[in-house]
Design an enzyme around this catalytic site. Structure first.
Site, PDB file in Angstrom:
ATOM      1  N   ALA A 120       1.108   4.659   8.537  1.00 53.53           N
ATOM      2  CA  ALA A 120      -0.133   4.991   7.833  1.00 53.53           C
ATOM      3  C   ALA A 120      -0.438   6.487   7.943  1.00 53.53           C
ATOM      4  CB  ALA A 120      -1.289   4.170   8.389  1.00 53.53           C
ATOM      5  N   TYR A 121      -0.194   7.037   9.128  1.00 51.62           N
ATOM      6  CA  TYR A 121      -0.406   8.475   9.330  1.00 51.62           C
ATOM      7  C   TYR A 121       0.448   9.279   8.355  1.00 51.62           C
ATOM      8  CZ  TYR A 121       0.047  13.085  11.492  1.00 51.62           C
ATOM      9  OH  TYR A 121       0.079  14.444  11.715  1.00 51.62           O
TER      10      TYR A 121
END
Length: 235
Positions: A146-147
């Site tokens: 997600a980062y």
């Protein structure tokens, strides 16, 4: 009167180093922080206007924007440095992880850029937006999916805002890899990390400070991402 430079996430590391760099040149600074650290008091004592901001919620962004417009009618630059680094794990809710990463790294710069366009255009000269992205935009990350996706979204915002705001505002990004170690990092980890780049070093915040300043000084770069990775892409 010189317009201030807005630096988000200025309570530590690169954001803090660049805020100090500006203050040493007598440039006005508006610094945001999420966690109050002694460094925030140091910045305030040196003349920075320090605003608490929690960019993890829409309300937090809205509150910050209202405060900012009370502080200034113009901006010389926005340095989007605020960040978080949530990993995927068996104990975390994937939806929450993705939502938080996108909120901080994509939604926050998106809303701030749109809201602050008049402030940037109120300055007498060409102004700047700089997005701090990440080397992982190029390769992805199995442990921080997600980062990496949210930083890739921020990289794409660079392209769109460069098109939208030209010619009065230049918009670029800086994509760092290893810049500095944390205090608790082991010797084995440090040795392994250094081998990931051609130059084999952790250059410290000064390398990022110089790159930010280079973009602010250069009148003919917009819509570009500057890799700050020591040649890691070639290893």
């Amino acid at each position: 009167m010189t317009s201030p430079i807005l630096i988000t996430g200025a309570g530590q590391r690169i954001g803090l180093a660049f805020a100090k760099h500006c203050l040493e040149q007598d440039l006005p600074v508006i610094a945001t922080y999420r966690t109050h650290r002694p460094a925030v008091d140091e910045l305030a004592e040196a003349g920075a206007r320090c605003l608490h901001a929690d960019f993890a919620t829409d309300q937090g962004i809205e509150h910050f924007l209202n405060r900012l417009k009370e502080e200034t009618v113009s901006l010389r630059a926005i340095i989007h440095n605020a960040s978080d680094w949530l990993p995927e794990s068996p104990d975390s809710d994937p939806a929450e992880v993705m939502t938080t990463m996108m909120q901080i790294h994509a939604m926050t710069p998106y809303r701030i850029n749109l809201a602050c366009r008049p402030l940037l255009e109120n300055s007498e000269s060409v102004t700047d937006i700089i997005h701090m992205t990440d080397y992982v935009v190029e390769k992805g990350s199995a442990k921080h999916i997600a980062y990496a996706a949210s930083k890739a979204a921020l990289n794409n915002l660079t392209l769109s805002f460069a098109r939208l705001m030209a010619p009065s505002v230049k918009v670029n990004s800086i994509a760092p890899a290893l810049i500095m170690f944390n205090e608790g990092d082991s010797e084995a980890y440090r040795e392994k990390a250094l081998k990931k780049s051609l130059l084999g070093l952790a250059p410290g915040e000064e390398a990022a400070v110089r790159t930010i300043q280079f973009l602010l000084d250069n009148p003919y770069i917009t819509g570009r991402s500057i890799g700050l990775d020591g040649g890691r892409h070639l290893v």
